[in-house]
Write an enzyme that holds these catalytic residues in place. Structure first.
Site, short mmCIF file in Angstrom:
data_model
loop_
_atom_site.label_atom_id
_atom_site.label_comp_id
_atom_site.label_asym_id
_atom_site.label_seq_id
_atom_site.Cartn_x
_atom_site.Cartn_y
_atom_site.Cartn_z
N LYS A 72 89.39 134.54 107.29
CA LYS A 72 90.78 134.10 107.12
C LYS A 72 90.80 132.83 106.29
O LYS A 72 90.21 131.82 106.67
CB LYS A 72 91.40 133.87 108.49
CG LYS A 72 92.82 133.33 108.40
CD LYS A 72 93.49 133.31 109.75
CE LYS A 72 94.87 132.73 109.65
NZ LYS A 72 95.55 132.69 110.96
N LYS A 94 91.95 138.21 105.24
CA LYS A 94 93.34 137.78 105.16
C LYS A 94 93.45 136.54 104.29
O LYS A 94 92.64 135.64 104.46
CB LYS A 94 93.78 137.46 106.59
CG LYS A 94 95.15 136.89 106.71
CD LYS A 94 95.44 136.62 108.16
CE LYS A 94 96.77 135.92 108.26
NZ LYS A 94 97.00 135.40 109.56
#
Ligand code: PBG
Length: 324
Positions: free
Chosen positions: A194, A247
């Site tokens: 992330k 992400k």
């Protein structure tokens, strides 16, 4: 010319038979923002078409998602400031908003996967994913809170918990806590890769969860890096993750591909709020075709190697796929 690549693109049937990627509604996960109330659909200015839903409305959308063939919903609670504190203790409340919502959706659509976010930010008065003290995010002190949060969610009926906090060691801590509490079948989707991204802006508007001080760069990954993505994947795999996520999505397709090649675990990608907002804004101006660009974005994520795609366009995409 003996070789003409265009021959394989000559008709719809020819293109279909040679197509390498087939996106299905079952690849999709629909994020839902929830809030208190009854019959409430509270619009989010920076996410046109997406609303903060009271539990009854969230149940309706979950039913809709299931009928359209979407595999799961990812739940994010929007709490009033009065319920937030430095340690996010509301996250453990068995009668809290998220826990009640999990139970209601599970009762109405038992087959739909419920994926819950594990991180302090929606509950934290500091707006960080871990405990904030004097400008620092405390890793090891945060772990037991995350572990207890995951257990509370599993207790309420979550099928999969999804730590999005990026603390080191949290997947292992959560796995141990779930197992100890008897939730050996609750899966973990680690938001493993992330990035500290500016594309999360509309999400933070939706939950009013932007950090009060500083940014998330000491825990989320540096967008300039890709080798450490592999390091994160290998660690989370060892700690017991069932899925690993990359992400944001489109700006990181190279990372999705690399992660796909580095692990045998299912890979998820999050087509995040800012990516969705860009499509909506451009289409509102008549500059892009929303539906076509949404399908192209999701197909690209799938082609790069994502098995599961979290997207605010899940219902739209599933509808389009169903009409093809
Ligand atoms: C919170 C969390 C964030 C997102 C999912 N979980 C935001 C953040 O880390 O600040 C972003 C999702 C999106 O932008 O759609 N831990």
């Amino acid at each position: 010319m003996r070789i003409r690549p265009r021959r394989n693109r000559a008709s719809n049937s020819m293109r279909s038979v040679v197509a390498e990627t087939t996106l299905k509604a079952s690849n999709l996960v629909y994020p839902l923002f929830i809030r208190e109330g009854d019959g409430v659909r509270d619009p989010i200015a920076s996410l046109p078409g997406i609303e903060r839903l009271s539990i009854d409305e969230a149940v309706r959308d979950a039913e809709k998602a299931h009928l359209l063939g979407v595999s799961g919903v990812a739940l994010f609670p929007a709490l009033p400031e009065s319920l937030k504190d430095p340690r996010g203790k509301e996250s453990l409340n068995p009668e809290g908003l998220l826990q009640r919502c999990i139970r209601s959706i599970k009762a109405a659509v038992p087959e739909l996967m419920i994926i819950t976010d594990v991180a302090l930010d929606p509950y934290s008065s500091d707006g960080h994913d871990g405990i904030w003290r004097d400008g620092e995010i405390l890793n090891d002190e945060t772990l037991p809170i995350l572990a207890n949060m995951a257990v509370a969610q599993a207790q309420a009926g979550a099928d999969m918990v999804a730590p999005s906090d990026m603390m080191d060691g949290r997947v292992g801590a959560i796995r141990d806590a779930l197992d100890k509490a008897g939730h050996t079948n609750t899966a973990i989707c680690s938001y493993c890769v992330k990035y500290a991204s500016a594309f999360y802006g509309p999400f933070r508007d939706a939950l009013d969860s932007a950090p009060k001080a500083g940014d998330k760069k000491t825990y989320q990954m540096d967008p300039r890096n890709v080798r450490e993505a592999i390091r994160e994947v290998l660690l989370d795999e060892e700690e017991g993750a069932d899925w690993v996520m990359v992400k944001p999505g489109l700006p990181y397709l190279d990372v999705v591909r690399l992660v796909r090649e580095a692990t045998a675990l299912p890979v998820a990608a999050y087509h995040v709020s800012g990516e969705f907002a860009m499509l909506k804004a451009a289409s509102a101006n008549g500059w892009l075709n929303y539906e076509a660009c949404l399908m192209e974005s999701l197909t690209s994520l799938h082609r790069a190697g994502a098995d599961a795609i979290f997207t605010y366009g899940a219902l739209d995409a599933a509808r389009i796929l169903g009409n093809r």
